[in-house]
Design a protein around this motif. Structure first.
Motif, PDB file in Angstrom:
ATOM      1  N   ILE A  64       0.807  -1.225   0.000  1.00 43.16           N
ATOM      2  CA  ILE A  64       0.000   0.000   0.000  1.00 43.16           C
ATOM      3  C   ILE A  64       0.842   1.278   0.000  1.00 43.16           C
ATOM      4  O   ILE A  64       0.543   2.214  -0.755  1.00 43.16           O
ATOM      5  CB  ILE A  64      -1.001  -0.022   1.177  1.00 43.16           C
ATOM      6  N   PRO A  65       1.896   1.388   0.816  1.00 40.99           N
ATOM      7  CA  PRO A  65       2.684   2.628   0.764  1.00 40.99           C
ATOM      8  C   PRO A  65       3.227   2.935  -0.636  1.00 40.99           C
ATOM      9  O   PRO A  65       3.204   4.093  -1.073  1.00 40.99           O
ATOM     10  CB  PRO A  65       3.828   2.356   1.752  1.00 40.99           C
ATOM     11  N   GLN A  66       3.692   1.908  -1.364  1.00 43.10           N
ATOM     12  CA  GLN A  66       4.197   2.141  -2.712  1.00 43.10           C
ATOM     13  C   GLN A  66       3.068   2.477  -3.679  1.00 43.10           C
ATOM     14  O   GLN A  66       3.218   3.326  -4.559  1.00 43.10           O
ATOM     15  CB  GLN A  66       4.944   0.904  -3.222  1.00 43.10           C
ATOM     16  N   ILE A  67       1.908   1.837  -3.512  1.00 45.62           N
ATOM     17  CA  ILE A  67       0.759   2.140  -4.368  1.00 45.62           C
ATOM     18  C   ILE A  67       0.328   3.589  -4.184  1.00 45.62           C
ATOM     19  O   ILE A  67       0.030   4.296  -5.154  1.00 45.62           O
ATOM     20  CB  ILE A  67      -0.413   1.182  -4.053  1.00 45.62           C
ATOM     21  N   THR A  68       0.302   4.055  -2.940  1.00 44.66           N
ATOM     22  CA  THR A  68      -0.091   5.444  -2.706  1.00 44.66           C
ATOM     23  C   THR A  68       0.899   6.419  -3.340  1.00 44.66           C
ATOM     24  O   THR A  68       0.514   7.517  -3.760  1.00 44.66           O
ATOM     25  CB  THR A  68      -0.188   5.733  -1.197  1.00 44.66           C
ATOM     26  N   SER A  69       2.153   6.027  -3.434  1.00 44.84           N
ATOM     27  CA  SER A  69       3.149   6.886  -4.086  1.00 44.84           C
ATOM     28  C   SER A  69       2.989   6.867  -5.596  1.00 44.84           C
ATOM     29  O   SER A  69       3.058   7.903  -6.250  1.00 44.84           O
ATOM     30  CB  SER A  69       4.563   6.436  -3.697  1.00 44.84           C
ATOM     31  N   ASP A  70       2.755   5.685  -6.166  1.00 44.63           N
ATOM     32  CA  ASP A  70       2.607   5.580  -7.619  1.00 44.63           C
ATOM     33  C   ASP A  70       1.371   6.320  -8.116  1.00 44.63           C
ATOM     34  O   ASP A  70       1.396   6.947  -9.182  1.00 44.63           O
ATOM     35  CB  ASP A  70       2.526   4.112  -8.039  1.00 44.63           C
ATOM     36  N   PHE A  71       0.285   6.205  -7.364  1.00 44.65           N
ATOM     37  CA  PHE A  71      -0.972   6.824  -7.784  1.00 44.65           C
ATOM     38  C   PHE A  71      -1.225   8.167  -7.095  1.00 44.65           C
ATOM     39  O   PHE A  71      -2.249   8.797  -7.348  1.00 44.65           O
ATOM     40  CB  PHE A  71      -2.158   5.893  -7.491  1.00 44.65           C
ATOM     41  N   GLN A  72      -0.300   8.598  -6.226  1.00 42.77           N
ATOM     42  CA  GLN A  72      -0.489   9.826  -5.439  1.00 42.77           C
ATOM     43  C   GLN A  72      -1.869   9.801  -4.771  1.00 42.77           C
ATOM     44  O   GLN A  72      -2.690  10.703  -4.932  1.00 42.77           O
ATOM     45  CB  GLN A  72      -0.338  11.062  -6.329  1.00 42.77           C
TER      46      GLN A  72
END
Length: 532
Positions: A64-72
């Motif tokens: 989830i932390p990386q997904i939130t970064s990829d999709f802002q």
């Protein structure tokens, strides 16, 4: 845990009749039990599918932390887990009826296909909304698959433990990326589907398969499922928007709350009018034990899902670990959960008492959540490992007890419905937890970031749980990291409050002793949502 051979019987008459290495005696022919190659293949099929469900249940947390970064999309944390569980929760009673009215083989295979379709949508999602939709589609399919999840719960436990490790390793891999955590579902699901399709050649007829199609459709309870899905979605939107995206007094937030109230009242009216054919028979809640058991399960599930979702954010956002390492660091809560479940099952079977385990487990779970307030950026490893062990062990001790309680107090005819209701409220708690946590996390994070001079709080939130470090000046990094830590403490107060409330609720459960056969009858599935 259930015995695979018992569950795998499925009354599959004739399934192994053509196999040269299998002989059916008169008793076998009467019972229709599967054995030999057919039983092994069917068990392997369920193990493969159960492994997929278990991985999917916990594999997302570390990504989830990386997904939130990829999709802002830090504001969408709640939906990544809630969309899956809301769909699963709302469709669970209806999917159970599909097995009553229609061919069980086709029903199960279609459910698996829908689950896999959701995985594909999630894997190729170009934006956060597409990912949320994909997770919801997977939840629809999972509602049908959860019905027989008791077949190989040992596999489910293994998959749940492997999920964070696999998810973290995949997320850190620059070639695979987090998208592969959804692609990995396809080969296991396909293997299970093929084995099931060719093994279960002559499944038993549906119990009410001879009813007219019009009556089947009417009795599925689809209107109730739609109302429940809409009501829960409105509540989640209000929880995620309120005070963060819009003020609580904003028309959109207030409208969602009104929509939730109206849809939920309409749902209750529909259930009361439908009586025995209702999606959720309300008469079953006349038992105070059933009502308290459902409430207890929902409250402890809120706590464990919150912790499972937000511990990886602590590791990756505050301590700046990799996704793989955050999966390793999440193992204490998962392993201790399994250990607590085993210990509680043994104690209950030996003593015959289950209520005291609820009185013990809930406070232990609450203690683990409350102790998070002592966590700092540089806390020693022994500290956060110990806190996780407490939470996981406390949840494991008490999470199976509501299932035992409803089986003891209900008549034989109502036991299946009671078990589904406990699972229903378990999914409901898991669905609400990410939204509640997201609101509390973002509210405190924006407030704390607003106190740091030279920081654009909205930009930090938009950057996501890992990439914010690329836009924050080095001299301000400690202050921003401290803001993340403070926001997480705000979330973990819920991990203290809900188990404490569950402990109070548990006092309403009737003190009864398990009959001699309860140890066998009580071995039913527990949808472990440590994650989503």
């Amino acid at each position: 845990m259930a015995n695979a051979p018992v569950e795998a019987r499925l009354h599959a008459r004739g399934d192994n009749a053509d196999l040269p290495d299998t002989q059916q005696g008169p008793e076998d022919a009467a019972t229709g039990y599967m054995k030999g190659w057919a039983l092994a293949s069917l068990t392997l099929a369920f193990m493969s599918i159960c492994l997929v469900l278990a991985l999917d249940n916990t594999i997302l947390a570390t990504a989830i932390p990386q997904i939130t970064s990829d999709f802002q999309s830090l504001n969408d944390i709640g939906w990544y887990g809630s969309s899956y569980l809301i769909a699963q929760m709302a469709l669970l009673p209806t999917c159970g009826r599909f097995y009553t009215f229609f061919n069980i083989k086709w029903t199960y295979c279609i459910s698996l296909a829908v689950f896999e379709l959701g995985s594909v949508i999630s894997a190729v999602a170009p934006n956060s909304m597409a990912l949320i939709i994909g997770r919801a589609v997977s939840g629809l399919g999972a509602a049908g698959l959860a019905i027989v999840m008791a077949v190989v719960m040992g596999t489910y436990g293994i998959g749940s433990a492997l999920g964070p490790l696999v998810g973290g390793a995949i997320t850190d891999n620059k070639t695979l990326t987090w998208r592969f955590i959804f692609w990995i579902n396809l080969p296991f699901g396909a293997a299970g589907l093929l084995l099931l399709w060719f093994t279960l050649r002559n499944p038993p007829p549906a119990i009410k398969g001879d009813l007219p199609m019009v009556q089947k459709i009417r009795d599925l309870g689809i209107p109730g499922a739609i109302l429940l899905l809409g009501a829960t979605s409105c509540l989640n939107l209000a929880l995620q928007w309120g005070g963060i995206v819009y003020p609580w007094s904003n028309a959109k937030v207030f409208g969602c709350l009104l929509g939730f109230g109206a849809l939920f009242i309409a749902f209750l009216f529909l259930q009361a009018r439908g009586k025995e054919s209702a999606t959720i028979p309300l008469h079953i809640f006349q038992s105070r034990t059933v009502s308290a058991s459902c409430g207890f399960m929902m409250l402890v599930q809120v706590a464990i899902v919150l912790q499972t979702y937000f511990w990886p954010i602590y590791f990756q956002s505050v301590r700046n670990t990799s996704a793989r390492d955050s999966g390793i660091y999440l193992l204490p809560i998962i392993v201790s959960n399994s250990l607590g479940t085993v210990c509680a099952g043994w104690i209950a079977s030996k003593s015959g008492h289950y209520v005291p385990l609820m009185w013990i487990g809930a406070p232990v779970l609450a203690t683990g959540g409350g102790l998070y307030q002592l966590i700092r950026t540089d806390s020693p490893r022994a500290q956060w490992i110990g806190f996780q062990l407490l939470s996981g062990f406390g949840y494991g001790i008490c999470s199976q007890m509501p299932i035992l309680a409803v089986q003891v107090v209900l008549g034989k005819a109502d036991v299946p419905t009671g078990l589904v209701m406990v699972m229903f409220f378990q999914f409901l708690g898991g669905a609400l937890a990410p939204s509640v946590g997201q609101n509390l996390f973002n509210d405190r994070l924006l407030r704390k970031l607003g106190e740091v001079r030279g920081i654009d709080g909205a930009a930090v939130v938009a950057a996501g749980g890992r990439e914010f470090r690329k836009i924050v000046p080095p001299e301000l990094m400690d202050a921003v990291v401290e803001a993340f830590g403070s926001a997480l403490k705000n979330v973990f107060w819920v991990g203290l409050a809900t188990p404490a409330l569950a402990w109070i609720v548990s006092w309403a459960i009737e003190w009864r002793k398990l009959p001699d056969s309860a140890g066998k009858a009580a071995q039913v599935p527990d949808a472990q949502v440590v994650e989503k």
